[in-house]
Design a protein around this motif. Structure first.
Motif, PDB file in Angstrom:
ATOM      1  N   ARG A 176       6.074   3.157   8.007  1.00  0.00           N
ATOM      2  CA  ARG A 176       7.319   2.454   8.313  1.00  0.00           C
ATOM      3  C   ARG A 176       7.052   0.984   8.633  1.00  0.00           C
ATOM      4  N   GLN A 177       5.922   0.731   9.303  1.00  0.00           N
ATOM      5  CA  GLN A 177       5.591  -0.660   9.593  1.00  0.00           C
ATOM      6  C   GLN A 177       5.335  -1.433   8.301  1.00  0.00           C
ATOM      7  N   ARG A 178       4.719  -0.794   7.337  1.00  0.00           N
ATOM      8  CA  ARG A 178       4.489  -1.447   6.042  1.00  0.00           C
ATOM      9  C   ARG A 178       5.817  -1.733   5.334  1.00  0.00           C
ATOM     10  N   ILE A 179       6.770  -0.834   5.495  1.00  0.00           N
ATOM     11  CA  ILE A 179       8.087  -1.078   4.912  1.00  0.00           C
ATOM     12  C   ILE A 179       8.714  -2.313   5.547  1.00  0.00           C
TER      13      ILE A 179
ATOM     14  N   PRO B  74       2.050  -6.225  14.484  1.00  0.00           N
ATOM     15  CA  PRO B  74       2.182  -5.698  13.123  1.00  0.00           C
ATOM     16  C   PRO B  74       1.268  -4.529  12.806  1.00  0.00           C
ATOM     17  N   VAL B  75       0.163  -4.359  13.556  1.00  0.00           N
ATOM     18  CA  VAL B  75      -0.768  -3.277  13.228  1.00  0.00           C
ATOM     19  C   VAL B  75      -0.949  -2.290  14.374  1.00  0.00           C
ATOM     20  N   SER B  76      -0.170  -2.420  15.439  1.00  0.00           N
ATOM     21  CA  SER B  76      -0.364  -1.537  16.590  1.00  0.00           C
ATOM     22  C   SER B  76      -0.004  -0.095  16.270  1.00  0.00           C
ATOM     23  N   ALA B  77       0.892   0.119  15.288  1.00  0.00           N
ATOM     24  CA  ALA B  77       1.313   1.472  14.945  1.00  0.00           C
ATOM     25  C   ALA B  77       0.438   2.106  13.868  1.00  0.00           C
ATOM     26  N   LEU B  78      -0.561   1.383  13.390  1.00  0.00           N
ATOM     27  CA  LEU B  78      -1.377   1.872  12.292  1.00  0.00           C
ATOM     28  C   LEU B  78      -2.669   2.501  12.795  1.00  0.00           C
TER      29      LEU B  78
ATOM     30  N   GLN C  24      -7.009  -2.982   6.491  1.00  0.00           N
ATOM     31  CA  GLN C  24      -6.359  -3.173   5.201  1.00  0.00           C
ATOM     32  C   GLN C  24      -5.108  -4.037   5.348  1.00  0.00           C
ATOM     33  N   VAL C  25      -4.306  -3.759   6.373  1.00  0.00           N
ATOM     34  CA  VAL C  25      -3.069  -4.512   6.570  1.00  0.00           C
ATOM     35  C   VAL C  25      -3.370  -5.951   6.988  1.00  0.00           C
ATOM     36  N   VAL C  26      -4.371  -6.132   7.855  1.00  0.00           N
ATOM     37  CA  VAL C  26      -4.751  -7.477   8.275  1.00  0.00           C
ATOM     38  C   VAL C  26      -5.231  -8.286   7.074  1.00  0.00           C
TER      39      VAL C  26
ATOM     40  N   GLY D 156       0.773  -1.230   0.000  1.00  0.00           N
ATOM     41  CA  GLY D 156       0.000   0.000   0.000  1.00  0.00           C
ATOM     42  C   GLY D 156       0.805   1.280   0.000  1.00  0.00           C
ATOM     43  N   LEU D 157       2.071   1.232  -0.429  1.00  0.00           N
ATOM     44  CA  LEU D 157       2.900   2.430  -0.518  1.00  0.00           C
ATOM     45  C   LEU D 157       3.143   2.786  -1.984  1.00  0.00           C
TER      46      LEU D 157
END
Length: 415
Positions: free
Chosen positions: A187-190, A208-212, A219-221, A169-170
């Motif tokens: 940055r987590q997606r990176i 993995p999604v706590s910073a989002l 979306q990330v899940v 998603g970047l």
């Protein structure tokens, strides 16, 4: 994390992109097996740095991860979840126990011995600010696995990195930007893109999604789910958000103070939790239902804080905060036993099940205090279980059973 630690997490000898190092585990077969895993961090003082104690971060874990599944790990902060993740990826050296990956013992392999395994086991780190080198562009960061392993992707490294950026998603055009130009969620997606670059077999995702943002977490899940189906990945996902864990996990392990207290598939765990600590965690999950507005929820409040891992309590480590704790909980550590098919619990007085130690029904003083913070409905349910078991075993007379078995309710009222 340092640059050397980053390289260690992805380093492996040069080989072709299609090479496999070990025989692939078929879906359902055991990919990772952990037995008696321990990690104690020494505490040293004085000029001579003598060891005066140790932090029992992880103190005896037993579990298996099957190929193609997602194992969720939940628990309070400080219970050893992140340490466990670093142990099974061999970024930390275990104090005791064994770790087997695809049948091979990797517990004490050195740097050279672990290199062939690095490609198959990757980790998404919890802190997106410290896990990326601020001196490198994200193109350099995500391409590091290819460079360290000597793999040349089809179409070139740059094209593959840009594809990975679009997958998470970047914007692929941001290939030459630096980490400080991105938000924490980006940055987590990176970090996720870097972990998935070489299509590993096992991915350990630490929060993995706590910073989002909440709007992006889904979306990330969903992205992780899609990648799992596409690439055949196996996940160990460490998280605090019980709703996220329920959505992504096939099985869930509940940790408390370095131990697994319950391990079950998600449906069994959420419908009928058997460990009192699990029941308390589930009671804290908010239910977004307008029809329940104004309805008083049965929220279980636990007394006190998590004990220090430097000197954990004897017996069951949860007995200092449990409303069902009896003398045997203080003296004897309960083993992790399979009380129902697919549901393993470490408790002498499990919920929704007959007590494993029905002969002991007198509560500890700590349990009496904890019982004051537990709803009456919970105490009555626990009391009914104890009374039924005591009647079956004939451990006490009818009069004694009436006074002692419903101890959770009666003694809390007396105090």
């Amino acid at each position: 994390m340092s640059e050397n630690a980053e390289d260690k997490a992805v380093a492996a000898p040069a080989q072709s992109a299609g090479a496999t190092l070990t025989k692939d585990a078929a879906p359902g077969e055991t990919l990772l097996k952990v037995t008696g895993l321990q990690k104690h961090f020494p505490i040293k003082k004085g000029l001579l740095q003598r060891q005066v104690g140790a932090v029992h971060a992880v103190d005896g874990l037993d579990f298996e991860v099957r190929a193609g599944e997602t194992l969720g790990v939940v628990g309070e902060s400080g219970c050893g979840k992140s340490t466990m993740g670093r142990l099974i990826t061999r970024l930390l050296e275990p104090t005791g126990g064994t770790i087997e990956f695809e049948g091979k013992d990797i517990t004490h392999l050195g740097v050279a011995g672990m290199r062939p395994m690095r490609r198959d086991v990757q980790m998404v780190f919890q802190d997106p600010y410290s896990s990326l080198n601020p001196r490198h562009t994200i193109g350099t960061i995500i391409s590091a696995p290819f460079r360290l392993q000597g793999v040349e992707p089809e179409g070139g490294v740059k094209k593959e990195v840009q594809r990975l950026l679009s997958v998470v998603g970047l914007n692929p055009e941001h290939y030459n930007r630096y980490p400080h130009e991105f938000s924490g969620g980006q940055r987590q997606r990176i970090g996720i893109a870097r972990a998935l670059a070489l299509k590993p077999k096992l991915v350990v995702a630490d929060e993995p999604v706590s910073a989002l943002d909440v709007s992006i977490q889904a979306q990330v899940v969903n992205l992780l789910d899609d990648l799992q189906q596409e690439l055949g990945l196996t996940y160990v996902i460490i998280a605090h958000d019980l709703s996220v864990v329920r959505h992504v996990s096939d099985r869930i392990a509940v940790m408390y103070l370095g131990k697994i207290v319950e391990l079950a598939d998600r449906n069994s765990l959420y419908k009928a939790p058997m460990h009192p600590y699990t029941k308390a965690l589930m009671s804290a999950v908010p239910i977004p239902d307008p029809a329940r507005r104004g309805v008083k929820s049965e929220r279980i409040l636990l007394k006190g804080d998590v004990p220090s891992p430097i000197s954990p309590p004897s017996g069951c480590r949860f007995h200092t905060r449990c409303w069902k704790a009896t003398e045997i909980c203080k003296t004897t550590e309960p083993p992790l036993l399979e009380l129902r098919p697919g549901q393993r619990v470490a408790c002498h007085h499990p919920e929704n099940f007959e007590d494993q130690a029905p002969q002991d029904t007198i509560l500890l003083s700590d349990a009496k205090e904890a019982a004051e913070l537990v709803p009456d409905a919970v105490l009555e349910e626990s009391a009914e279980t104890s009374a039924a078991v005591a009647a079956e075993t004939g451990a006490a007379s009818d009069a004694t059973t009436a006074e002692k078995a419903p101890a959770g309710k009666k003694q809390a009222e007396e105090k």
